[in-house]
Design a protein around this motif. Structure first.
Motif, PDB file in Angstrom:
ATOM      1  N   THR A   1       0.581  -1.179  -0.256  1.00 34.53           N
ATOM      2  CA  THR A   1      -0.053  -0.040  -0.184  1.00 34.53           C
ATOM      3  C   THR A   1       1.160   1.577   0.326  1.00 34.53           C
ATOM      4  O   THR A   1       0.435   2.213  -1.424  1.00 34.53           O
ATOM      5  CB  THR A   1      -0.764   0.032   0.905  1.00 34.53           C
ATOM      6  OG1 THR A   1      -2.058  -1.143   1.220  1.00 34.53           O
ATOM      7  CG2 THR A   1      -1.869   1.424   1.038  1.00 34.53           C
TER       8      THR A   1
ATOM      9  N   ARG B   1      -5.918   0.141  -1.529  1.00 37.66           N
ATOM     10  CA  ARG B   1      -5.393  -0.005  -0.284  1.00 37.66           C
ATOM     11  C   ARG B   1      -5.637  -1.158   0.048  1.00 37.66           C
ATOM     12  O   ARG B   1      -6.886  -1.760  -0.804  1.00 37.66           O
ATOM     13  CB  ARG B   1      -6.589  -0.199   1.101  1.00 37.66           C
ATOM     14  CG  ARG B   1      -5.980  -0.372   2.660  1.00 37.66           C
ATOM     15  CD  ARG B   1      -7.232   0.211   3.720  1.00 37.66           C
ATOM     16  NE  ARG B   1      -8.054   0.030   3.281  1.00 37.66           N
ATOM     17  CZ  ARG B   1      -9.386  -1.532   3.308  1.00 37.66           C
ATOM     18  NH1 ARG B   1      -8.444  -2.130   3.993  1.00 37.66           N
ATOM     19  NH2 ARG B   1     -10.319  -1.206   3.273  1.00 37.66           N
ATOM     20  N   LEU B   2      -4.087  -1.894  -0.278  1.00 39.53           N
ATOM     21  CA  LEU B   2      -4.309  -3.328  -0.576  1.00 39.53           C
ATOM     22  C   LEU B   2      -4.401  -3.814   0.750  1.00 39.53           C
ATOM     23  O   LEU B   2      -4.027  -3.922   2.084  1.00 39.53           O
ATOM     24  CB  LEU B   2      -2.723  -3.436  -0.989  1.00 39.53           C
ATOM     25  CG  LEU B   2      -2.461  -5.125  -1.434  1.00 39.53           C
ATOM     26  CD1 LEU B   2      -1.913  -5.571  -3.029  1.00 39.53           C
ATOM     27  CD2 LEU B   2      -1.590  -5.635  -0.829  1.00 39.53           C
ATOM     28  N   THR B   3      -5.215  -5.637   0.794  1.00 39.23           N
ATOM     29  CA  THR B   3      -4.715  -6.335   1.797  1.00 39.23           C
ATOM     30  C   THR B   3      -4.972  -8.237   1.594  1.00 39.23           C
ATOM     31  O   THR B   3      -5.042  -7.816   0.552  1.00 39.23           O
ATOM     32  CB  THR B   3      -6.888  -6.501   2.620  1.00 39.23           C
ATOM     33  OG1 THR B   3      -7.754  -6.636   1.888  1.00 39.23           O
ATOM     34  CG2 THR B   3      -7.147  -4.477   3.615  1.00 39.23           C
TER      35      THR B   3
ATOM     36  N   LEU C   1      -8.169  -5.220  -3.150  1.00 41.19           N
ATOM     37  CA  LEU C   1      -7.683  -4.138  -3.625  1.00 41.19           C
ATOM     38  C   LEU C   1      -9.238  -3.061  -3.220  1.00 41.19           C
ATOM     39  O   LEU C   1     -10.075  -4.077  -4.129  1.00 41.19           O
ATOM     40  CB  LEU C   1      -6.731  -3.889  -5.046  1.00 41.19           C
ATOM     41  CG  LEU C   1      -6.720  -2.189  -4.828  1.00 41.19           C
ATOM     42  CD1 LEU C   1      -5.741  -1.851  -3.801  1.00 41.19           C
ATOM     43  CD2 LEU C   1      -6.706  -2.322  -6.305  1.00 41.19           C
TER      44      LEU C   1
END
Length: 596
Positions: free
Chosen positions: A389, A401-403, A438
């Motif tokens: 991120t 925002r990447l998770t 994402l």
């Protein structure tokens, strides 16, 4: 690294050759000049689907040829060796697509299926374009990325888990085979025992069937045997033919007379003496033969009871051989195997109990290792997501925002691990399903990264992931154990400009420190970071457009950068281009290029 790429009759490209260098290779050119065809050609070389529409108008076929330099231990070498191809210090890949749509592939000089070309290509080049995000579409690649980021501790835990998983698979297979083999254990033991008891009752001896066959033949023809032996004996003894009753001189007497006729003169010649001695030897041998014939006749009795017994015995042995072997020796070999089988079946319960205990013990160990492995992944997931991120903020995706979701799936016959209340599915890589998600903007829910971003955004997400993995000093995102040496980015700068474009160029240059990078771009801010700058130019002649690819440097490079910034090569535009080059060189730690 990818050393060179040659393309013939692909789209608008008649014949182009790209000589690539280590570091960052940038391809630029006017719209419609064929930049995308270069990426398309590379994708074909790596096993993408061929299409007759890609063949240049009027050409019989399109072809792409690439040369890759490989380290000695790269896994692609082993795969090419299996095909009988050559690798040496480099690997040559060739792909052609005919105008009728048929396609051919070659690896190391040998024909290969296109699927094998794709398999090898995935370990050589990572193509990141809106049509080539295979890494983001494959769930196992999401897990591979997280594992690579997590580093040595997770790698060791993963290796220990895999060893236990493989041991468990072997134990389960052995147990299942034993269960299947012993499912009707009592019946098998009874049948084998009965067969062995019958065999023991008959008590066949090695070679007995052959001996009985000879005896049966003799007893069945005893009269003809007697007549033949008696006639031969009569001739030797001088009794004449028993059939006509006429007596004659004995053959032994004739030999004695012949010997005596030579005896007197033999003293005068050694040759004649030798003939006399041979006659004497013949007489001795015939005398022995006569005695043997007399003994044979004396023993040749007709015994109907013996003949009947022999024939019954042969019938009994024949029944055995039909069931258990081709001859008596085969039957005896079967009996030994049957005895061993009874022993195995008798002790199978004990062995099956041992295997059940082993499987239970291995599953318990695997559950512990899976729990540990899953914990390491979950801990790494947050750090990985945060690092990617942060990189996205430098790539014109500051609001993204990447998770990383690490989840399990229930399975009745799965493993029990810490956390879930019920058993969970497991495989060779653990119990975790890993998915990179994402959220493209504020307030947007996280979705699978392959479905939540545009083509350019996907390329930048992959650039961010590759940068994070490179910074962690881990292998690039690949299912292969070998490091992917070359990264290709198409549309990575789509929708980007200004300061963000400079960041994209800087990030590409940063990745190029650990691997070869090839990027197609329309932004001068990105092109300024190139270690090698290639320009696609088109020449229009009538209705046919041909594109060529040439490297540019010095003043030619400044002119290309000025064109990309939308202006003619005026002194101001050239000065702006020189400033871009100087800034890029400074960020890379290189001296600024001289102004022409």
């Amino acid at each position: 690294m990818l050393r060179d790429l040659r393309i013939r009759d692909l789209g608008v490209i008649a014949d182009a050759e790209l000589a690539l260098a280590p570091g960052l290779n940038v391809v630029t050119g006017e719209t419609g000049a064929g930049k995308t065809m270069l990426v398309q050609g590379l994708s074909l070389l790596l096993g993408a689907r061929g299409d007759a529409g890609l063949v240049r108008a009027g050409a019989a076929a399109a072809s792409v040829e690439g040369t890759v330099e490989l380290p000695p231990d790269h896994p692609a070498r082993a795969r090419v060796d299996e095909l009988g191809g050559r690798t040496d210090e480099e690997l040559v890949l060739v792909r052609s697509v005919r105008a009728d749509g048929r396609s051919r592939a070659h690896l190391g000089g040998r024909a290969a299926p296109v699927g094998t070309l794709a398999e090898v290509g995935e370990s050589l080049v990572a193509v990141h374009g809106q049509a080539d995000q295979w890494r983001l579409r494959r769930p196992e690649q999401h897990r591979a990325a997280l594992d690579a980021f997590a580093g040595q501790t997770l790698g060791q835990a993963h290796a220990a888990y895999r060893r236990t998983f493989d041991d468990l698979a072997v134990a389960v297979a052995q147990r299942d085979r034993l269960r299947e083999a012993t499912g009707d254990r009592t019946r098998q033991i009874d049948e084998l025992t009965a067969a062995l008891e019958h065999l023991e009752l008959l008590d066949p001896q090695p070679g007995e069937d052959t001996a009985l066959r000879d005896e049966d033949e003799r007893l069945g023809h005893v009269e003809s045997l007697r007549s033949a032996a008696a006639s031969a004996y009569a001739f030797l003894a001088g009794e004449g033919d028993p059939g006509d009753g006429a007596a004659g001189p004995a053959l032994l007497d004739l030999l004695a007379r012949a010997r005596d006729a030579l005896s007197a003169a033999a003293t005068h010649d050694s040759g004649l003496a030798g003939l006399r001695d041979r006659l004497a030897d013949a007489g001795y041998q015939l005398a022995d033969l006569s005695g043997d014939l007399a003994a044979y006749l004396a023993d040749l009795d007709v015994d109907p009871a013996r003949l009947a017994w022999v024939q019954r015995r042969r019938a009994d042995l024949a029944a055995l051989t039909r069931r258990h072997g081709t001859d008596v020796d085969g039957v005896l070999a079967w009996s030994r195997a049957a005895a061993d089988r009874i022993e195995q079946l008798t002790t199978a319960a004990d062995r099956l109990g041992g295997l059940d205990e082993q499987v239970h013990r291995l599953r318990a160990r695997l559950s512990q290792q899976a729990t540990s492995l899953s914990g390491l992944r979950r801990a790494a997931a947050d750090r990985f997501a945060a690092d990617v991120t942060a990189e996205l903020a430098h790539l014109a995706m500051g609001s993204a925002r990447l998770t990383v979701a690490v989840t399990t799936r229930p399975a009745p016959d799965g493993l029990r691990v810490d956390g879930p209340d019920e058993p969970v599915a497991f495989g060779r890589h653990g119990v975790d399903d890993v998915e990179i998600l994402l959220a493209a903007g504020p307030g947007m829910p996280p979705r699978s990264v392959a479905r939540s971003a545009s083509g350019g955004e996907l390329s930048r997400v992959m650039l961010a992931i590759e940068l994070v993995l490179a910074a962690a000093d881990t292998p690039a995102l690949s299912a292969d154990p070998g490091r992917v040496p070359t990264f290709v980015f198409d549309e990575v700068d789509a929708g980007v400009g200004g300061r963000a474009a400079v960041d994209v160029g800087a990030r590409l240059a940063q990745l190029a420190r650990t691997g070869q990078v090839l990027v197609v771009t329309h932004l001068a801010q990105v092109a300024a970071y190139a270690d090698r700058h290639l320009v696609v130019r088109k020449d229009e002649s009538g209705l046919v457009t041909e594109s060529t690819v040439t490297p540019v440097r010095d003043e030619d490079r400044l002119r290309e950068l000025a064109r990309m910034m939308g202006g003619a090569p005026t002194p101001a535009a050239l000065a702006h281009a020189a400033d871009l080059l100087a800034r890029a060189a400074a960020s890379k730690g290189h001296p600024a290029p001289a102004m022409p």
